[in-house]
Motif scaffolding. Sequence first.
Motif, PDB file in Angstrom:
ATOM      1  N   VAL A 121       0.777  -1.195   0.092  1.00  0.00           N
ATOM      2  CA  VAL A 121       0.106   0.064   0.181  1.00  0.00           C
ATOM      3  C   VAL A 121       0.790   1.148   0.059  1.00  0.00           C
ATOM      4  N   CYS A 122       1.923   1.190   0.955  1.00  0.00           N
ATOM      5  CA  CYS A 122       2.795   2.409   0.606  1.00  0.00           C
ATOM      6  C   CYS A 122       3.322   2.684  -0.692  1.00  0.00           C
ATOM      7  N   ASN A 123       3.785   1.508  -1.487  1.00  0.00           N
ATOM      8  CA  ASN A 123       4.303   1.634  -2.858  1.00  0.00           C
ATOM      9  C   ASN A 123       3.399   2.418  -3.709  1.00  0.00           C
ATOM     10  N   PHE A 124       1.994   2.185  -3.399  1.00  0.00           N
ATOM     11  CA  PHE A 124       1.011   2.653  -4.451  1.00  0.00           C
ATOM     12  C   PHE A 124       0.830   4.201  -4.013  1.00  0.00           C
ATOM     13  N   PHE A 125       0.749   4.508  -2.807  1.00  0.00           N
ATOM     14  CA  PHE A 125       0.535   5.894  -2.088  1.00  0.00           C
ATOM     15  C   PHE A 125       1.894   6.645  -2.585  1.00  0.00           C
ATOM     16  N   THR A 126       2.979   6.091  -2.399  1.00  0.00           N
ATOM     17  CA  THR A 126       4.061   6.966  -3.041  1.00  0.00           C
ATOM     18  C   THR A 126       4.076   7.128  -4.241  1.00  0.00           C
ATOM     19  N   TYR A 127       3.967   6.354  -5.207  1.00  0.00           N
ATOM     20  CA  TYR A 127       3.724   6.435  -6.802  1.00  0.00           C
ATOM     21  C   TYR A 127       2.735   7.563  -7.141  1.00  0.00           C
ATOM     22  N   ILE A 128       1.453   7.456  -6.533  1.00  0.00           N
ATOM     23  CA  ILE A 128       0.380   8.650  -6.783  1.00  0.00           C
ATOM     24  C   ILE A 128       1.007   9.874  -6.335  1.00  0.00           C
ATOM     25  N   ARG A 129       1.790  10.014  -5.207  1.00  0.00           N
ATOM     26  CA  ARG A 129       2.141  11.141  -4.747  1.00  0.00           C
ATOM     27  C   ARG A 129       3.165  11.848  -5.441  1.00  0.00           C
ATOM     28  N   TYR A 130       3.971  10.977  -6.202  1.00  0.00           N
ATOM     29  CA  TYR A 130       5.150  11.377  -7.237  1.00  0.00           C
ATOM     30  C   TYR A 130       4.156  12.040  -8.400  1.00  0.00           C
ATOM     31  N   ILE A 131       2.999  11.403  -8.661  1.00  0.00           N
ATOM     32  CA  ILE A 131       2.568  11.972  -9.816  1.00  0.00           C
ATOM     33  C   ILE A 131       1.713  13.225  -9.588  1.00  0.00           C
ATOM     34  N   GLN A 132       1.344  13.294  -8.433  1.00  0.00           N
ATOM     35  CA  GLN A 132       0.457  14.439  -7.895  1.00  0.00           C
ATOM     36  C   GLN A 132       1.431  15.593  -7.931  1.00  0.00           C
ATOM     37  N   GLN A 133       2.711  15.452  -7.525  1.00  0.00           N
ATOM     38  CA  GLN A 133       3.761  16.455  -7.489  1.00  0.00           C
ATOM     39  C   GLN A 133       4.521  16.734  -8.634  1.00  0.00           C
ATOM     40  N   GLY A 134       4.022  16.260  -9.796  1.00  0.00           N
ATOM     41  CA  GLY A 134       4.720  16.400 -10.995  1.00  0.00           C
ATOM     42  C   GLY A 134       6.095  15.851 -11.278  1.00  0.00           C
ATOM     43  N   LEU A 135       6.347  14.827 -10.633  1.00  0.00           N
ATOM     44  CA  LEU A 135       7.573  14.365 -10.656  1.00  0.00           C
ATOM     45  C   LEU A 135       7.915  13.088 -11.548  1.00  0.00           C
ATOM     46  N   VAL A 136       6.689  12.543 -11.836  1.00  0.00           N
ATOM     47  CA  VAL A 136       6.664  11.527 -12.946  1.00  0.00           C
ATOM     48  C   VAL A 136       6.501  12.048 -14.497  1.00  0.00           C
ATOM     49  N   ARG A 137       7.435  12.027 -15.516  1.00  0.00           N
ATOM     50  CA  ARG A 137       7.435  12.331 -16.587  1.00  0.00           C
ATOM     51  C   ARG A 137       7.153  11.520 -17.628  1.00  0.00           C
ATOM     52  N   GLN A 138       5.981  10.624 -17.637  1.00  0.00           N
ATOM     53  CA  GLN A 138       5.909   9.536 -18.645  1.00  0.00           C
ATOM     54  C   GLN A 138       4.762   9.730 -19.406  1.00  0.00           C
ATOM     55  N   ASP A 139       4.663   8.775 -20.269  1.00  0.00           N
ATOM     56  CA  ASP A 139       3.229   8.749 -21.084  1.00  0.00           C
ATOM     57  C   ASP A 139       2.180   8.177 -20.113  1.00  0.00           C
ATOM     58  N   VAL A 140       0.874   8.439 -20.364  1.00  0.00           N
ATOM     59  CA  VAL A 140      -0.069   8.276 -19.279  1.00  0.00           C
ATOM     60  C   VAL A 140      -0.331   6.780 -19.125  1.00  0.00           C
ATOM     61  N   GLU A 141      -0.293   6.236 -20.436  1.00  0.00           N
ATOM     62  CA  GLU A 141      -0.443   4.679 -20.447  1.00  0.00           C
ATOM     63  C   GLU A 141       0.601   4.019 -19.722  1.00  0.00           C
ATOM     64  N   LEU A 142       1.833   4.521 -19.929  1.00  0.00           N
ATOM     65  CA  LEU A 142       2.965   3.877 -19.014  1.00  0.00           C
ATOM     66  C   LEU A 142       2.640   4.124 -17.419  1.00  0.00           C
ATOM     67  N   MET A 143       2.229   5.330 -17.181  1.00  0.00           N
ATOM     68  CA  MET A 143       1.745   5.478 -15.765  1.00  0.00           C
ATOM     69  C   MET A 143       0.542   4.494 -15.307  1.00  0.00           C
ATOM     70  N   TYR A 144      -0.292   4.613 -16.313  1.00  0.00           N
ATOM     71  CA  TYR A 144      -1.287   3.616 -15.881  1.00  0.00           C
ATOM     72  C   TYR A 144      -1.052   2.274 -15.453  1.00  0.00           C
ATOM     73  N   TRP A 145      -0.065   1.576 -16.371  1.00  0.00           N
ATOM     74  CA  TRP A 145       0.275   0.244 -16.246  1.00  0.00           C
ATOM     75  C   TRP A 145       1.161   0.043 -14.785  1.00  0.00           C
ATOM     76  N   GLU A 146       1.928   1.089 -14.546  1.00  0.00           N
ATOM     77  CA  GLU A 146       2.632   1.327 -13.503  1.00  0.00           C
ATOM     78  C   GLU A 146       1.650   1.200 -12.188  1.00  0.00           C
ATOM     79  N   VAL A 147       0.535   1.796 -12.204  1.00  0.00           N
ATOM     80  CA  VAL A 147      -0.466   1.785 -11.196  1.00  0.00           C
ATOM     81  C   VAL A 147      -1.223   0.511 -11.048  1.00  0.00           C
ATOM     82  N   MET A 148      -1.366  -0.198 -12.382  1.00  0.00           N
ATOM     83  CA  MET A 148      -2.029  -1.485 -12.266  1.00  0.00           C
ATOM     84  C   MET A 148      -1.133  -2.510 -11.708  1.00  0.00           C
TER      85      MET A 148
END
Length: 383
Positions: free
Chosen positions: A338-365
């Motif tokens: 659960v911490c891994n998931f929240f860490t990743y979505i916090r990175y997205i919220q803070q604008g630290l992840v600069r990838q394609d939307v589909e790649l971010m989607y698969w990482e969330v999955m």
Amino acid sequence: MLRGQVNLEEESQNPPAVGLWKPLMPSKGDKEEPEGGCQDAGGVHEPHSTEQLNVSRLRSSSVEIREKGSEFLRDELHKAQKELKLKDKECERLSKVREQLEQELEELTASLFEEAHKMVREANTKQAAAEKQLREARGKIDMLQAEVTALKTLVITSTPSSPNRELHPQLQSPSKTGFRKGHGRNKSTSSAVVSAASQNVAPEPVSRECREVDSILFAEFQAWKESPTLDKSCSFLDRIYREDVGPCLDFTKQELSELVRVAVEQNTLTIEPVAFQTVPVGKVAAEECGGPNGFRSQIVTKCALSGLPRTCKHRIMLGDSGNYYYISPSCRARITAVCNFFTYIRYIQQGLVRQDVELMYWEVMRLRREMSLAKLGFYPSEM
């Protein structure tokens, strides 16, 4: 004798106001002939006596005028004295009023100066405090900028699915890093990266899997990506809470499970390894109280979340409470997923992840799959 009678008759007819006037000094004729005047009083000295009478009348009238004048002057003097007394009283009153006003003016001036000095002191104190806060804020800004730069580098060169071990030596295996004395403390974000690395020591290549994007899930993720938030009311996070986060953090001890969930959401959960050898089974305590450097009570082997006797290699602390809870490897795997998931979505919220939307989607999955596997009891042997 005749002169005396004449004088008496005249006095009876015309009585003088004051009295008969007599000359103070005798004339020369009186000195030379004192007796002759008496002999010739009937004929020679009659005009002289009339003259004396007129003079006496004039003198009596002048005395009356003088008395009236003096009385008038006395009255005027009394009036003037009364007016002077009134004016003196008025002057005294006005002088007292002036003294009172001067005293009040001095007190007011002193109070104004004191208030002005007080305001200046307060302004100087506030200015000094503001300058101190400004320096501290600038220091924090510099620190945060450095952290953001480091996080950007971390995100660019490392993801939870493929961490960069050269940049993060803590992700290396224990055989390479060696045992460290003491307790290594990692917040939920750091433990999330550690768990991701430990769970993916030998990840399968993505190309070997067959994947297909779910249109509903992808639409929800795209809608959330437009305005990233950690609010559970959005459809994207609401589904993940219901399907993954909630079941993954649903332990036997419900009260402690709720506290763990809140700490994970607020990023205040600490997971650290126990700096002892394998803990013997058979202890009954479920909680260790005290600070990390203080006296520690008996180490537990019963998992604080499941309530089952297990070999607990890690313990958690919620916020800065100072209370430690020993957890089993399975519970740790569920929390770190659960911490891994929240860490990743916090990175997205803070604008630290600069990838394609589909790649971010698969990482969330992928992170959702990790939570599902942890819920079902699967976890790496290194846990």
